[in-house]
Design a protein around this motif. Structure first.
Motif, PDB file in Angstrom:
ATOM      1  N   SER A 126     -72.554  -7.582 -16.928  1.00  0.00           N
ATOM      2  CA  SER A 126     -71.717  -8.647 -16.376  1.00  0.00           C
ATOM      3  C   SER A 126     -72.169  -9.115 -14.997  1.00  0.00           C
ATOM      4  O   SER A 126     -71.359  -9.273 -14.075  1.00  0.00           O
ATOM      5  CB  SER A 126     -70.245  -8.197 -16.324  1.00  0.00           C
ATOM      6  OG  SER A 126     -69.751  -7.976 -17.617  1.00  0.00           O
ATOM      7  N   TYR A 140     -75.455 -11.670 -12.955  1.00  0.00           N
ATOM      8  CA  TYR A 140     -76.644 -12.508 -13.024  1.00  0.00           C
ATOM      9  C   TYR A 140     -77.768 -11.764 -12.306  1.00  0.00           C
ATOM     10  O   TYR A 140     -77.570 -11.233 -11.209  1.00  0.00           O
ATOM     11  CB  TYR A 140     -76.413 -13.841 -12.329  1.00  0.00           C
ATOM     12  CG  TYR A 140     -75.382 -14.721 -12.996  1.00  0.00           C
ATOM     13  CD1 TYR A 140     -75.756 -15.765 -13.835  1.00  0.00           C
ATOM     14  CD2 TYR A 140     -74.020 -14.520 -12.765  1.00  0.00           C
ATOM     15  CE1 TYR A 140     -74.809 -16.582 -14.439  1.00  0.00           C
ATOM     16  CE2 TYR A 140     -73.068 -15.333 -13.365  1.00  0.00           C
ATOM     17  CZ  TYR A 140     -73.469 -16.354 -14.197  1.00  0.00           C
ATOM     18  OH  TYR A 140     -72.524 -17.153 -14.792  1.00  0.00           O
ATOM     19  N   SER A 156     -70.381 -11.397 -11.498  1.00  0.00           N
ATOM     20  CA  SER A 156     -69.529 -12.301 -12.255  1.00  0.00           C
ATOM     21  C   SER A 156     -68.076 -12.097 -11.855  1.00  0.00           C
ATOM     22  O   SER A 156     -67.693 -11.071 -11.272  1.00  0.00           O
ATOM     23  CB  SER A 156     -69.684 -12.052 -13.752  1.00  0.00           C
ATOM     24  OG  SER A 156     -69.123 -10.795 -14.102  1.00  0.00           O
ATOM     25  N   GLU A 157     -67.234 -13.072 -12.192  1.00  0.00           N
ATOM     26  CA  GLU A 157     -65.804 -12.925 -11.946  1.00  0.00           C
ATOM     27  C   GLU A 157     -65.249 -11.733 -12.722  1.00  0.00           C
ATOM     28  O   GLU A 157     -64.347 -11.030 -12.245  1.00  0.00           O
ATOM     29  CB  GLU A 157     -65.072 -14.205 -12.345  1.00  0.00           C
ATOM     30  CG  GLU A 157     -65.423 -15.403 -11.472  1.00  0.00           C
ATOM     31  CD  GLU A 157     -64.763 -16.672 -11.973  1.00  0.00           C
ATOM     32  OE1 GLU A 157     -63.759 -16.558 -12.698  1.00  0.00           O
ATOM     33  OE2 GLU A 157     -65.238 -17.762 -11.638  1.00  0.00           O
ATOM     34  N   PRO A 174     -78.107 -14.925 -16.612  1.00  0.00           N
ATOM     35  CA  PRO A 174     -76.852 -14.227 -16.915  1.00  0.00           C
ATOM     36  C   PRO A 174     -77.050 -13.087 -17.908  1.00  0.00           C
ATOM     37  O   PRO A 174     -77.769 -13.224 -18.893  1.00  0.00           O
ATOM     38  CB  PRO A 174     -75.987 -15.332 -17.528  1.00  0.00           C
ATOM     39  CG  PRO A 174     -76.969 -16.290 -18.129  1.00  0.00           C
ATOM     40  CD  PRO A 174     -78.172 -16.256 -17.240  1.00  0.00           C
TER      41      PRO A 174
END
Length: 212
Positions: free
Chosen positions: A162, A164, A188-189, A169
């Motif tokens: 999760s 980059y 990532s969020e 990604p």
């Protein structure tokens, strides 16, 4: 609905509505392999409406969440006013099951779990205070980056989760930290939100070849 706390965490630098925020730190492969537990620093930059009143208000908000945050100043960058802070992060190398710091973001590194983002309950709780709510107001998704320089001498195979990696990604996959090179992780969020809600997010694992 996006988790407002999670989106604000590492920034914890809450931005005014429509403002951009970045958090950047770096470690080396030898840090992750052999370093003792210690504090490292992260640079937090956030746009403000002006470098006078707005920057001072933002500094007070950040300090309410990170008591030892350092305000380094505010300057114009391509027509935008940007406030610059430095916040401590714990690089946790202990294997005792306890966090190196209950007051800071922790980056945990063990032999297998090569890099884990861990958020202590006390930090999450501070985000529910009036200052924390002010920081969260209008926050955009954060640009949180961790640079890993390879000073080990060999390429390091890793599994990633999760994040980059150099802009590519990965939900889950295999890659490597190139010999004498570097990679930049952008969280990532999902990784940030999970660390807030569940306490930690695994970012990297050491890739192990199956024994014959």
């Amino acid at each position: 609905m996006k988790n407002a706390i999670g989106l604000s965490l590492l920034l914890t630098a809450a931005t005014l509505s429509g403002c951009k925020a970045t958090v950047e730190t770096e470690v080396t492969v030898l840090d992750l392999f052999y370093s003792k537990t210690r504090m490292i620093s992260a640079d937090l930059r956030t746009e403000v409406t002006d470098c006078e009143g707005a920057a001072a208000a933002r500094s007070a908000e950040v300090s309410a969440i990170f008591a030892d945050a350092e305000y380094l100043g505010c300057a114009s960058d391509e027509g935008r006013d940007v406030a610059h802070f430095r916040i401590p992060i714990a690089l946790d190398k202990e294997l005792d099951g306890r966090l190196a710091s209950e007051e800071h973001i922790n980056l945990v590194s063990t032999e297998d779990a090569f890099l884990v983002l861990t958020i202590p309950p006390a930090l999450k709780e501070r985000l529910t205070t009036p200052a924390g709510r002010a920081l969260r107001a209008g926050t955009l998704p954060l640009d949180v980056r961790i640079r890993i320089d390879n000073d080990h001498g060999n390429a390091i195979p890793i599994q990633v989760f999760s994040v980059y990696v150099d802009g590519e990604p990965f939900l889950f996959g295999d890659t490597q930290i190139p010999k004498a090179g570097a990679i930049v992780l952008r969280l990532s969020e999902v990784a940030i939100d999970h660390a807030i809600e569940k306490g930690s997010s695994v970012l990297l694992m050491r890739e192990r070849k199956e024994e014959s």
